[in-house]
Design an enzyme around this catalytic site. Sequence first.
Site: not given
Length: 327
Positions: A59, A64, A174, A274, A277-278, A291-292
């Site tokens: 992305d 950027y 957005n 990282r 890990e993602n 979830r609650l």
Amino acid sequence: MAAPAGAGSTSAGGTPPMIPRYPPGVPAVGLGTFSYPFVADDVRASVLAALELGYRHLDTAALYGSESAVGEAVAEAVRRGVVASRAEVFVTTKVWCTQCHPHLVLPTLMESLQNLKMEYVDLYLIHWPMAIKPSKPHYPLKREDIVPMDLSGVWQAMEECHRLGLAKMIGVSNFTTKKLQELLAVAKIPPAVNQVELNPSWQQKKLIEFCRDKGIHVTAYSPLGGQTGPSSVLQSGVLEEIAKARGKSVAQISLRWIYEQGVSMVVKSFKRERLEENTMIFHWELSDEDRLKISQMLQQKMATVTGLLCPDGVSSVDIAEVDVVEM
């Protein structure tokens, strides 16, 4: 939630796990390339590492300044055999507010493609539902430079980008439900994707439901909280408690929760561990109790229009009309 294509599968021969894709073709986890200050070498290294780990969504955006670095890293990955070809990678870029004018949308995409050294992008997004007097992409933006946005004309230009084959899909970023309704009223080609801030600290339930009903896929940015300053996600006591009980990281709990909403995400990191890990969020589930607890978390939005604007000055356009705060 119906699992997206490829969920839970792994590639053969000990290669990285295959990240599942949602029906429009959007990988569930992708790499965001916004950074400040921008360092091209760091972005190139991060993209290469991500591709080696199985990421297939990159992305970027005109704002950027990372398009060239992304394109160079993809070309290098092809040369090394990390990916078979550019076609294996899903690339998103965006048109910034200063180019959100009907006559500038196509030339801006052409410039992005030149930066990427690619013949097309997989997804082209309107970065923000706001138009600024034409200039080079920049921020902060002057309030007095905000002008009424010709949404119909801009979207027609986006549709032309699609018809020319320069953007396989077109979408927005957005956009609130109100802005999406305005767009759907004039669109011949509906937006395929709406990329928005979304995480356990800003859950966007109303928007997710609206987009699901309209067949618009949602992608989350800032899935681990704000891009600058303290993270309401990573510092959440609720998520930390769940993470300890599950033997997972807080980041993995947040990303898993997003995945369970049927939402894809773009995560930014320059650290290989990282990044890896993602991707480890697909072979387990949160419990109903988890979830609650997450559903009851305090909600706090980080990205607002005022964060893009200089504090001084007066806009002739109502700021509320271009903001993105929606519960």
